[in-house]
Design an enzyme around this catalytic site. Sequence first.
Site, PDB file in Angstrom:
ATOM      1  N   PRO A 171      -2.227   6.611 -74.056  1.00  0.00           N
ATOM      2  CA  PRO A 171      -1.716   5.809 -72.963  1.00  0.00           C
ATOM      3  C   PRO A 171      -2.195   4.369 -72.981  1.00  0.00           C
ATOM      4  O   PRO A 171      -3.376   4.090 -72.854  1.00  0.00           O
ATOM      5  CB  PRO A 171      -2.271   6.520 -71.727  1.00  0.00           C
ATOM      6  N   GLU A 172      -1.260   3.473 -73.104  1.00  0.00           N
ATOM      7  CA  GLU A 172      -1.523   2.062 -72.898  1.00  0.00           C
ATOM      8  C   GLU A 172      -0.871   1.705 -71.567  1.00  0.00           C
ATOM      9  O   GLU A 172      -0.421   2.585 -70.845  1.00  0.00           O
ATOM     10  CB  GLU A 172      -0.971   1.250 -74.083  1.00  0.00           C
TER      11      GLU A 172
ATOM     12  N   HIS B 215      -7.204  22.989 -71.601  1.00  0.00           N
ATOM     13  CA  HIS B 215      -7.396  21.537 -71.636  1.00  0.00           C
ATOM     14  C   HIS B 215      -6.992  20.853 -70.338  1.00  0.00           C
ATOM     15  O   HIS B 215      -6.831  19.640 -70.303  1.00  0.00           O
ATOM     16  CB  HIS B 215      -6.631  20.932 -72.811  1.00  0.00           C
TER      17      HIS B 215
ATOM     18  N   ARG C 137      -8.978  15.761 -75.506  1.00  0.00           N
ATOM     19  CA  ARG C 137     -10.172  15.111 -76.064  1.00  0.00           C
ATOM     20  C   ARG C 137     -11.208  14.748 -75.004  1.00  0.00           C
ATOM     21  O   ARG C 137     -12.335  14.400 -75.341  1.00  0.00           O
ATOM     22  CB  ARG C 137      -9.758  13.868 -76.863  1.00  0.00           C
TER      23      ARG C 137
ATOM     24  N   ARG D 203     -13.072 -17.471 -78.632  1.00  0.00           N
ATOM     25  CA  ARG D 203     -13.164 -16.221 -79.386  1.00  0.00           C
ATOM     26  C   ARG D 203     -12.858 -16.432 -80.858  1.00  0.00           C
ATOM     27  O   ARG D 203     -11.784 -16.899 -81.221  1.00  0.00           O
ATOM     28  CB  ARG D 203     -12.179 -15.191 -78.785  1.00  0.00           C
TER      29      ARG D 203
END
Length: 272
Positions: free
Chosen positions: A2-3, A90, A108, A152
């Site tokens: 998921p983004e 799960h 996970r 950056r």
Amino acid sequence: MPELPEVEVTRLSLQGRLTGARIQALRLGKPLRWPLGVDPSALAQRQVQTLARRGKYLLLHLDDGAVLLLHLGMSGSLSLVQPDHPPGPHDHMDLLTDRGVLRLHDPRRFGAVVWAASLQSPAAAKLLGGLGVEPLEDSFAPQMFHAALKSRRSPIKQVLLAGDIVVGVGNIYASEALFRAGIRPTTRAHTLSLLRVTRLHDAVRQVLAQAVALGGSTLRDFTDAHGVGGLFQAQAMVYDRLGEPCRICATPIRRMVQGQRATYFCVQCQKR
DNA sequence: CCATATACCTGGCAGC
DNA sequence: TGCTGCCAGGTATATG
């Protein structure tokens, strides 16, 4: 999985059902990334006022001012199930409400369910405090993006993923946005001109908005709360397309590793 | 302050 | 078939 688009699609698929729902109980399975932070019984009888999103977090605002923060990690998904449907191995959270059961499935267990007394509480600030601006809001603008990138020196791909300048761009959409902007993923962030940063800004917004409109990306098993999969992956220009012809110039798509994550790009369309 | 590696955890898949 | 090694959508934390 998921983004930002997948989280937003999940939010949209849930908000009709969850808004106004009365919580009856919260049941947790195996440990997730962090402890809940409160006795689950504190949630009983609370009402869900709104369902919001900040970056990749879902925020359930409750009627006592508290917030339940949900994160899907790498493998999480939410669904609405019947109260008599038993959890599988799960399924690690059930939020029982008078409008159905909200279930977190997360093999996970990188996901999280965290309670915070308010959005300003230390528990919430710790998770949300360092996040960058929302990419689809006006606070994300080319000028500020360019200024932030100036300090950056890392490759632009890794700066996008870091999420402390702009949130929501994960591994799929970072590669996709850089392709659309014609920028090589290895280019050092601070070297990008305002013009090129503007192109990237536009590409990030467009790719995320398009992905939301298409229901997100379903690479293996992502679905919204009603079990509906996304279609963006069929529109991907580079992600997971190693060796396949670029949709613009037919040059085989390349894969490299940056910061332990796969990056996909076209050497011809992304020259620098 | 910034940059990079590491850790967390499980399942699916390619290759032998 | 079964084993091994690698890969996977995220991000806080440690280390330099």
